[in-house]
Structures are given as C-alpha cells and as structure tokens.
Scaffold this motif. Sequence first.
Motif, PDB file in Angstrom:
ATOM      1  N   ASP A 103       0.826  -1.203   0.000  1.00  0.00           N
ATOM      2  CA  ASP A 103       0.000   0.000   0.000  1.00  0.00           C
ATOM      3  C   ASP A 103       0.867   1.262   0.000  1.00  0.00           C
ATOM      4  N   VAL A 104       1.935   1.255   0.790  1.00  0.00           N
ATOM      5  CA  VAL A 104       2.814   2.419   0.848  1.00  0.00           C
ATOM      6  C   VAL A 104       3.456   2.664  -0.516  1.00  0.00           C
ATOM      7  N   GLY A 105       3.957   1.607  -1.126  1.00  0.00           N
ATOM      8  CA  GLY A 105       4.586   1.756  -2.433  1.00  0.00           C
ATOM      9  C   GLY A 105       3.630   2.319  -3.460  1.00  0.00           C
ATOM     10  N   TYR A 106       2.417   1.772  -3.498  1.00  0.00           N
ATOM     11  CA  TYR A 106       1.424   2.254  -4.461  1.00  0.00           C
ATOM     12  C   TYR A 106       1.011   3.684  -4.141  1.00  0.00           C
ATOM     13  N   PHE A 107       0.792   3.972  -2.863  1.00  0.00           N
ATOM     14  CA  PHE A 107       0.371   5.308  -2.435  1.00  0.00           C
ATOM     15  C   PHE A 107       1.386   6.371  -2.844  1.00  0.00           C
ATOM     16  N   MET A 108       2.664   6.106  -2.669  1.00  0.00           N
ATOM     17  CA  MET A 108       3.696   7.098  -2.959  1.00  0.00           C
ATOM     18  C   MET A 108       4.101   7.121  -4.424  1.00  0.00           C
ATOM     19  N   THR A 109       3.734   6.075  -5.160  1.00  0.00           N
ATOM     20  CA  THR A 109       4.163   6.004  -6.558  1.00  0.00           C
ATOM     21  C   THR A 109       3.053   6.326  -7.540  1.00  0.00           C
ATOM     22  N   LEU A 110       1.908   5.650  -7.428  1.00  0.00           N
ATOM     23  CA  LEU A 110       0.881   5.723  -8.473  1.00  0.00           C
ATOM     24  C   LEU A 110      -0.452   6.316  -8.037  1.00  0.00           C
ATOM     25  N   HIS A 111      -0.689   6.440  -6.745  1.00  0.00           N
ATOM     26  CA  HIS A 111      -2.010   6.842  -6.260  1.00  0.00           C
ATOM     27  C   HIS A 111      -2.318   8.290  -6.667  1.00  0.00           C
ATOM     28  N   GLU A 112      -3.376   8.468  -7.453  1.00  0.00           N
ATOM     29  CA  GLU A 112      -3.744   9.806  -7.914  1.00  0.00           C
ATOM     30  C   GLU A 112      -4.479  10.599  -6.844  1.00  0.00           C
ATOM     31  N   GLY A 113      -4.877   9.947  -5.765  1.00  0.00           N
ATOM     32  CA  GLY A 113      -5.460  10.661  -4.641  1.00  0.00           C
ATOM     33  C   GLY A 113      -4.421  11.268  -3.729  1.00  0.00           C
ATOM     34  N   ASN A 114      -3.165  10.928  -3.946  1.00  0.00           N
ATOM     35  CA  ASN A 114      -2.050  11.507  -3.196  1.00  0.00           C
ATOM     36  C   ASN A 114      -1.423  12.608  -4.051  1.00  0.00           C
ATOM     37  N   PRO A 115      -1.581  13.880  -3.683  1.00  0.00           N
ATOM     38  CA  PRO A 115      -1.085  14.970  -4.532  1.00  0.00           C
ATOM     39  C   PRO A 115       0.425  15.003  -4.677  1.00  0.00           C
ATOM     40  N   PRO A 155      -1.756   2.018 -19.131  1.00  0.00           N
ATOM     41  CA  PRO A 155      -2.686   1.058 -18.505  1.00  0.00           C
ATOM     42  C   PRO A 155      -1.998  -0.121 -17.833  1.00  0.00           C
ATOM     43  N   ASP A 156      -0.861  -0.549 -18.357  1.00  0.00           N
ATOM     44  CA  ASP A 156      -0.199  -1.729 -17.798  1.00  0.00           C
ATOM     45  C   ASP A 156       0.853  -1.384 -16.741  1.00  0.00           C
ATOM     46  N   THR A 157       0.952  -0.098 -16.361  1.00  0.00           N
ATOM     47  CA  THR A 157       1.971   0.298 -15.390  1.00  0.00           C
ATOM     48  C   THR A 157       1.742  -0.335 -14.029  1.00  0.00           C
ATOM     49  N   LEU A 158       0.479  -0.455 -13.605  1.00  0.00           N
ATOM     50  CA  LEU A 158       0.193  -1.031 -12.293  1.00  0.00           C
ATOM     51  C   LEU A 158       0.686  -2.467 -12.202  1.00  0.00           C
ATOM     52  N   SER A 159       0.377  -3.298 -13.208  1.00  0.00           N
ATOM     53  CA  SER A 159       0.841  -4.685 -13.173  1.00  0.00           C
ATOM     54  C   SER A 159       2.368  -4.744 -13.257  1.00  0.00           C
ATOM     55  N   TYR A 160       2.949  -3.852 -14.033  1.00  0.00           N
ATOM     56  CA  TYR A 160       4.411  -3.780 -14.132  1.00  0.00           C
ATOM     57  C   TYR A 160       4.999  -3.391 -12.782  1.00  0.00           C
ATOM     58  N   PHE A 161       4.359  -2.444 -12.096  1.00  0.00           N
ATOM     59  CA  PHE A 161       4.821  -2.003 -10.785  1.00  0.00           C
ATOM     60  C   PHE A 161       4.738  -3.134  -9.763  1.00  0.00           C
ATOM     61  N   GLN A 162       3.674  -3.914  -9.822  1.00  0.00           N
ATOM     62  CA  GLN A 162       3.514  -5.018  -8.886  1.00  0.00           C
ATOM     63  C   GLN A 162       4.569  -6.099  -9.098  1.00  0.00           C
ATOM     64  N   ARG A 163       4.990  -6.286 -10.339  1.00  0.00           N
ATOM     65  CA  ARG A 163       6.020  -7.286 -10.630  1.00  0.00           C
ATOM     66  C   ARG A 163       7.425  -6.776 -10.317  1.00  0.00           C
ATOM     67  N   SER A 164       7.695  -5.517 -10.666  1.00  0.00           N
ATOM     68  CA  SER A 164       9.060  -5.010 -10.548  1.00  0.00           C
ATOM     69  C   SER A 164       9.067  -3.513 -10.255  1.00  0.00           C
ATOM     70  N   PRO A 165       8.793  -3.128  -8.996  1.00  0.00           N
ATOM     71  CA  PRO A 165       8.784  -1.698  -8.666  1.00  0.00           C
ATOM     72  C   PRO A 165      10.127  -1.025  -8.906  1.00  0.00           C
ATOM     73  N   GLN A 166      11.225  -1.777  -8.722  1.00  0.00           N
ATOM     74  CA  GLN A 166      12.544  -1.183  -8.923  1.00  0.00           C
ATOM     75  C   GLN A 166      12.733  -0.718 -10.360  1.00  0.00           C
ATOM     76  N   SER A 167      12.148  -1.448 -11.308  1.00  0.00           N
ATOM     77  CA  SER A 167      12.255  -1.047 -12.711  1.00  0.00           C
ATOM     78  C   SER A 167      11.527   0.270 -12.965  1.00  0.00           C
ATOM     79  N   ILE A 168      10.396   0.453 -12.292  1.00  0.00           N
ATOM     80  CA  ILE A 168       9.661   1.707 -12.402  1.00  0.00           C
ATOM     81  C   ILE A 168      10.518   2.864 -11.883  1.00  0.00           C
TER      82      ILE A 168
END
Length: 345
Positions: A72-84, A123-136
């Motif tokens: 959740d922290v990784g997604y919140f700080m990286t991709l979450h559009e509700g986090n300005p 569109p596929d960034t989320l699945s890519y992030f879940q597999r390899s956040p370091q690559s993002i």
Amino acid sequence: MLSRVADNLYWMARFMERAENLARLLQASNELLLDGATFGSRSFNDYWDPVLTATAMEDQFRTLYPSGTVADVGYFMTLHEGNPDSITMCLRLARENARTVRDQISDEMWTELNDLYLFITAPDTLSYFQRSPQSIYDRIINGSLLFHGITDATMARTEGWQFIQLGKHLERADKTSRFLDIRVHSAQSGHSLDSIQWASILRSASAFGTYRQEVGGEPVAEGVIDLLVFSTVFPRSIRYCVQCIDINLHAISGSSPGTYSNAAERLAGRLLATLNFGGSSEVLDRGLQEYMDDIQQVLNNIGQCIFETYVLLPQDAQSVTFVPSTEPQQLRWKELQAQQQQQQQ
C-alpha cells in the motif's frame, strides 16, 4: 519574462525533481526492506513511518489506509492519484506546467517529459509495478536525469533557464534534508543497523560511491552529514544547492553577489553563510532533527518569497487579504493570475 511563464518553468523543474527524489527514496527503501535479516522483528510501522513522516505523507496515508501494508505504501507514494505528492501526480503537474510554456522549452525537453508521463500513466503500469517496482523507479530516475541533461544542453542561459535551475535546486535541497530526517524518525538503532541505515540514505542521494572516495570506511553520522549537508563539491548536498540558489537569484535580479535586492536573496544568503561556517559537530550537538527542520523552514520561506517577488502581481499584492503560503494555494493563485493576464491581453 511574464511572471506566469517564470512560475510555470520553476514548478515544472520542482515537480520533476520531486518525482525523481521520491523514486530514489522508494528504491533505496525497498532494497533495504528486502534484506529481512537486517530488521529482525521490526514491524511495518517501525519501518515505513519514518519514510512517510519525512515526506509529510503520513496523515493522508493513514486516512486512506488505516491498516496499510508495504504494498500500500509503495502504491500510495508512486501511483495513487489521490495523493497529490505521488510520483504520478508530480509528473502530471510537471507536464501541465511544461505544456503551458511549450514555446519556452526545447522540443527535446517536451518529448522526454511527455514520454515519462505516458510511461507512468500507461494502462499496464500497475501490473508492471507489482512485478518489478525497482524497474519503475529506475525509469523515473533515469528519465529525470535525462530531462535535466537535455535542459542544460538545449536551453539558452536566459531568465527561463535560471528559474528552472532555481526550482530544481530548491527542491533538491529540501529532499536531501528529508532523506536525513528518515534516520531521525527511525525507531531502532545499533551499530550495525545505524551503518546500514546511513548507507541507505547515501544511496537515496546517489552518494554512496562519493562517500567511499571522500570519507572512506563504513558510513557514520559525522561523515554522512559532512557530505550531504556541508559539501561544496557534491551536487546533491544542501550547501551546494543553496549556493546554486543564491547564484540563480542574483542572476535573475541582476544584483551583485554578496548583496540582496529582495527577501528571497536575503534568506538564501543568510542560509548559505550559516552552512559555510557550519559542520557536523554543530549539527549533532544541536540535534539533527531540529537542524533539518530549520533548514526546511528557511527553504519554504525562500520559495514563498520567490512567489511574492516574481509571481504575485503588484496590484494584487496591495489588494489581497492573504498571501498564498501553501503549494495548493499558490497553484490556485497562479491559475487566477493567468486568467487575469489573458483577459488583459
């Protein structure tokens, strides 16, 4: 140069630098977390609270994720559009600022920034992030470095370039101070853990190799502070960035070095003098957290003074009952000013 153009260039650079530094922080934090033996029985809160606190995202995260996990922290700080302040939103704001001043930046700058934005919002960034956040994070860091390199290679050294450099170095100095804040808020300590944590902070700033060359040995508080706060040659140190801010401000105003013509120059000059005559022993005697808090406050005040000096229109300064002091207020104020200027043209 129109104040709104200068403001767009300034914030374009700040948001790009912010996205890069968040990627650096998350990359180093994830690498540290993978070494499970390092932390033993450390809880989720013990590990992630310092990161969220240092980046001023803790309250919002707890609101959205009362029982948050590492993912959740990784997604919140990286991709979450509700986090300005997420990486995605930083790149979106950087692109929007760049879009409004397309005629002031090079085609190559726009292409790289647009490509980076399209990458993070695909569109596929989320699945890519879940597999390899370091690559993002690698893509974000490399894209930001490429963008700033293209900027230096393709822009004339006009006022626009100075505002870009001003935004970049102000944001970089702030984020370096927040990297150091993470160590302050960490709940656990011990000689081996301290060394690993300091090494992680160095890697966040791409300073580990420089530390080995300039200081040597295992990372310790005095050496890390000397490098990241007081170095005159390392480009991500706070002192180096403040020196660049001072130079950029004087280049914009045309005032002589060592003097000041506005409040932003006065504050930057005073902070630079403090850093020029400071050292790690003074920081540790006073307390790292208090010292970093003071630096962050001065940097915030410099940003506010830049807004009041170069963005706030004189007639508005006389008539308004408040001066925007936060980024959302400033962004909204910028929109209103742009509308007023368009109506006057």
